[in-house]
Design an enzyme around this catalytic site. Structure first.
Site, PDB file in Angstrom:
ATOM      1  CG  LEU A 152      48.235  54.966  66.725  1.00 52.58           C
ATOM      2  CD1 LEU A 152      47.301  54.664  67.890  1.00 52.58           C
ATOM      3  CD2 LEU A 152      49.515  54.156  66.849  1.00 52.58           C
TER       4      LEU A 152
ATOM      5  NE  ARG B 100      33.008  51.999  62.786  1.00 58.60           N
ATOM      6  CZ  ARG B 100      33.216  52.961  63.685  1.00 58.60           C
ATOM      7  NH1 ARG B 100      32.231  53.734  64.080  1.00 58.60           N
ATOM      8  NH2 ARG B 100      34.423  53.148  64.178  1.00 58.60           N
TER       9      ARG B 100
ATOM     10  N   GLY C 109      45.119  46.519  70.089  1.00 55.60           N
ATOM     11  CA  GLY C 109      44.785  47.725  70.843  1.00 55.60           C
ATOM     12  C   GLY C 109      45.787  48.841  70.609  1.00 55.60           C
ATOM     13  CB  THR C 110      45.475  52.529  71.038  1.00 52.40           C
ATOM     14  OG1 THR C 110      44.871  52.407  72.341  1.00 52.40           O
ATOM     15  CG2 THR C 110      44.384  52.819  70.022  1.00 52.40           C
TER      16      THR C 110
ATOM     17  CG  ASN D  52      41.705  60.153  74.575  1.00 60.26           C
ATOM     18  OD1 ASN D  52      42.447  61.013  74.115  1.00 60.26           O
ATOM     19  ND2 ASN D  52      41.982  58.848  74.539  1.00 60.26           N
TER      20      ASN D  52
ATOM     21  CG  ASN E 253      41.175  87.294  14.330  1.00 56.61           C
ATOM     22  OD1 ASN E 253      40.383  86.372  14.093  1.00 56.61           O
ATOM     23  ND2 ASN E 253      40.815  88.416  14.910  1.00 56.61           N
TER      24      ASN E 253
ATOM     25  CB  SER F  45      35.327  80.980   9.543  1.00 60.10           C
ATOM     26  OG  SER F  45      35.286  82.047  10.453  1.00 60.10           O
TER      27      SER F  45
HETATM   28  C1  UD1 Z   1      40.498  55.606  70.983  1.00 58.25           C
HETATM   29  C2  UD1 Z   1      40.753  55.893  72.467  1.00 58.25           C
HETATM   30  C3  UD1 Z   1      39.604  56.722  73.027  1.00 58.25           C
HETATM   31  C4  UD1 Z   1      39.472  58.006  72.228  1.00 58.25           C
HETATM   32  C5  UD1 Z   1      39.303  57.686  70.746  1.00 58.25           C
HETATM   33  C6  UD1 Z   1      39.340  58.956  69.934  1.00 58.25           C
HETATM   34  C7  UD1 Z   1      41.960  53.936  73.223  1.00 58.25           C
HETATM   35  C8  UD1 Z   1      41.907  52.705  74.031  1.00 58.25           C
HETATM   36  N1  UD1 Z   1      40.863  54.649  73.172  1.00 58.25           N
HETATM   37  O1  UD1 Z   1      39.319  54.810  70.948  1.00 58.25           O
HETATM   38  O2  UD1 Z   1      39.851  57.028  74.401  1.00 58.25           O
HETATM   39  O3  UD1 Z   1      38.358  58.750  72.701  1.00 58.25           O
HETATM   40  O4  UD1 Z   1      40.366  56.837  70.290  1.00 58.25           O
HETATM   41  O5  UD1 Z   1      39.067  58.664  68.613  1.00 58.25           O
HETATM   42  O6  UD1 Z   1      42.992  54.266  72.700  1.00 58.25           O
HETATM   43  N2  UD1 Z   1      44.859  51.161  65.967  1.00 58.25           N
HETATM   44  C9  UD1 Z   1      45.989  50.504  65.583  1.00 58.25           C
HETATM   45  N3  UD1 Z   1      46.258  49.291  66.147  1.00 58.25           N
HETATM   46  C10 UD1 Z   1      45.447  48.728  67.081  1.00 58.25           C
HETATM   47  C11 UD1 Z   1      44.286  49.436  67.464  1.00 58.25           C
HETATM   48  C12 UD1 Z   1      44.020  50.651  66.897  1.00 58.25           C
HETATM   49  O7  UD1 Z   1      46.742  50.970  64.743  1.00 58.25           O
HETATM   50  O8  UD1 Z   1      45.765  47.638  67.541  1.00 58.25           O
HETATM   51  C13 UD1 Z   1      44.565  52.469  65.349  1.00 58.25           C
HETATM   52  C14 UD1 Z   1      43.256  52.458  64.601  1.00 58.25           C
HETATM   53  O9  UD1 Z   1      43.452  52.117  63.259  1.00 58.25           O
HETATM   54  C15 UD1 Z   1      42.793  53.890  64.765  1.00 58.25           C
HETATM   55  C16 UD1 Z   1      43.371  54.306  66.112  1.00 58.25           C
HETATM   56  O10 UD1 Z   1      44.409  53.414  66.385  1.00 58.25           O
HETATM   57  O11 UD1 Z   1      43.332  54.742  63.763  1.00 58.25           O
HETATM   58  C17 UD1 Z   1      42.335  54.335  67.211  1.00 58.25           C
HETATM   59  O12 UD1 Z   1      41.887  53.031  67.436  1.00 58.25           O
HETATM   60  P1  UD1 Z   1      40.379  52.695  67.735  1.00 58.25           P
HETATM   61  O13 UD1 Z   1      40.237  51.248  67.945  1.00 58.25           O
HETATM   62  O14 UD1 Z   1      39.515  53.321  66.699  1.00 58.25           O
HETATM   63  O15 UD1 Z   1      40.164  53.405  69.135  1.00 58.25           O
HETATM   64  P2  UD1 Z   1      38.841  54.007  69.652  1.00 58.25           P
HETATM   65  O16 UD1 Z   1      37.953  52.933  70.106  1.00 58.25           O
HETATM   66  O17 UD1 Z   1      38.304  54.970  68.680  1.00 58.25           O
HETATM   67 CA    CA Z   2      38.239  55.385  66.416  1.00 57.42          CA
END
Ligand code: UD1
Ligand code: CA
Length: 457
Positions: free
Chosen positions: A10, A17, A83-84, A174, A378, A406
């Protein structure tokens, strides 16, 4: 099961930040970027796919140019970051081959300390017969992480924002690293909802109490450390080099005078070598056995062979130092320099794109560029190859066994034969044949007693 595993990284996030102009996966780490580290550790285990979003062109271009075997087909664009869980849904929709893999691993681009062995442990756990395995660890300050809420029939993951006061006290979290049976993952992704405090589709909702899933606790949380800001980036960089120093000491037999203040990223340093403080060696360099590298030396993309001695504050890049050579203090080897076995370069000697033979000595204050210098030559103090005429670079050749006095200059192109003798203070612009002697300086004029005219009392 390696050819049946898809690994999805991902990498769509912006990394606000981090306060950098590049997207988060391309944040610099040592002389690579964040995403390079997870790719390097994961690539032997299966086929890699990256979910990209913010500045996707930059991420794709970087990965394709840095890692062999990557094409456009390894990237799936997630236009909006919902979201993830949504990111993984996008992967299945965007990759026709995704169903062909029996297993799918999900990881983030921003955990560069993850190792192949951690990934393998997760796969082993899945092989115990689970549908999914989540890597977890204990964190005393778990703020921001999803909590592992264990019950009688397994566990669920509750995000910080959605957790109750009680659940927030849980320290098992997690890591964001998972492996699934592909069929299980697809099935549970289709039922995801974004009815939560963030309004996001959570990947974490694909595992639930009552399902055939495992939360595997790792006692060492270091490999899971994520990078969200420049402070964490610096911590990860330090851990990366400390881990390598430890390996060099324990496995290779390398001695560090003060490892906290050395910066060695290559795993290739031979037994008996000694590294002083403030030494920097990159991950592309190879250092032999019994090499001494003193305080403040910097070595980039170079080979230093057995028994060489690199003295304080020497800078070496894209060069090759053969065995037993002594370089420095305060010498510079610029790209394309080769220093022969047992040769000696002293202080304030700069070499560029030149080959220096064996047992040759250039001990003080010299510039050698575009030259080919033989064995047992040398060269005195203050020697200069005048290699550039303002438009082109020209070559200087000096044969074996020659002696160059030199304060001499060689106006290139120039060819000095073997066993020649060039007198001090000579500016040489005509070739010498083997065994020739040359002197090229103004005749001295002496006026007896005349000094008093110039010395003021
Ligand atoms: C996520 C987990 C959390 C875990 C944590 C560990 C979920 C809902 N939560 O939270 O349980 O403890 O990681 O670090 O998964 N990303 C995408 N597309 C999206 C959203 C995110 O590619 O639509 C990528 C972000 O760039 C990042 C990763 O997924 O690299 C994690 O996403 P982030 O939003 O940071 O999740 P956390 O809130 O950290
Ligand atoms: Ca994160």
């Amino acid at each position: 099961m390696s050819n049946k595993l898809a690994i999805v990284i991902l990498a769509a996030g912006k990394g606000t930040r981090l306060k950098m102009d590049v997207p988060k996966p391309l944040a610099p780490l040592h002389n690579n970027t964040l995403v390079d580290y997870v790719i390097k550790e994961a690539r032997d285990l299966g086929d890699l796919f990256l979910i990209t979003g913010h500045q996707k062109e930059l991420v794709e271009e970087h990965v394709i140019s840095r890692h062999e075997g990557f094409t456009k087909d390894n990237f799936i664009l997630q236009k909006e970051q919902l979201g993830t869980g949504h990111a993984v849904q996008t992967y299945f929709e965007g990759n026709a081959k995704s169903d062909e893999y029996d297993y799918t691993m999900i990881m983030c681009a921003d955990t560069p300390l993850l190792t192949k062995s951690v990934l393998s442990e997760l796969l082993e756990e899945l092989n115990q017969g689970y549908d999914a395995v989540v890597a977890t660890f204990n964190e005393e300050t778990p703020f921001g992480y999803g909590r592992i809420v264990r019950g009688e029939k397994g566990f669920s993951i509750v995000e910080e924002k959605d957790a109750t006061e009680e659940q927030r006290k849980i320290t098992e979290v997690n890591s964001g690293l998972y492996v699934f049976k592909t069929s299980y993952l697809k099935k549970h992704l289709s039922g995801l909802s974004n009815d939560n405090k963030s309004g996001e589709f959570y990947l974490t909702d694909t595992v639930k109490e009552g399902l055939n899933v495992s939360a595997k606790i790792f006692s060492d949380k270091n490999p899971f450390m994520g990078v969200n800001d420049l402070f964490q980036l610096s911590v990860v960089e330090r851990k990366l080099k400390n881990r390598n120093h430890r390996l060099l000491m324990m496995e290779n037999g390398v001695r560090f005078i003060d490892p906290a203040h050395s910066y060695v990223y290559t795993e290739n340093v031979g037994r008996g070598s000694v590294i002083y403080p403030n030494v920097q060696i990159d991950d592309k360099s190879v250092i032999g056995k019994n090499v001494t590298i003193e305080m403040g030396a910097i070595v980039r993309n170079s080979i230093i062979e057995d028994g060489a001695h690199i003295k304080a504050n020497t800078y070496i890049s894209d060069s090759h130092v053969h065995a037993e050579a002594k370089i420095g203090p305060m010498a510079q080897l610029r790209p394309g320099s080769t220093i022969g076995k047992g040769s000696k370069l002293g202080n304030f000697v700069e070499i560029k794109k030149s080959v220096i033979g064996e047992k040759t000595s250039i001990s003080h204050l010299s510039y050698v560029g575009d030259a080919e210098i033989g064995n047992k030559v040398n060269i005195g103090c203050g020697f200069i190859t005048c290699n550039y005429d303002g438009a082109n670079k020209h070559k200087t050749v000096i044969g074996d066994g020659s002696f160059i006095g030199s304060d001499s200059q060689m106006i290139a192109p120039i060819n000095i034969g073997k066993e020649c003798y060039v007198a001090s203070g000579s500016t040489i612009n005509k070739d010498l044949k083997d065994g020739d002697f040359a002197i090229a300086r103004e005749k001295q004029v002496t006026k007896e007693g005349m000094a008093k005219r110039f010395i003021k009392k």
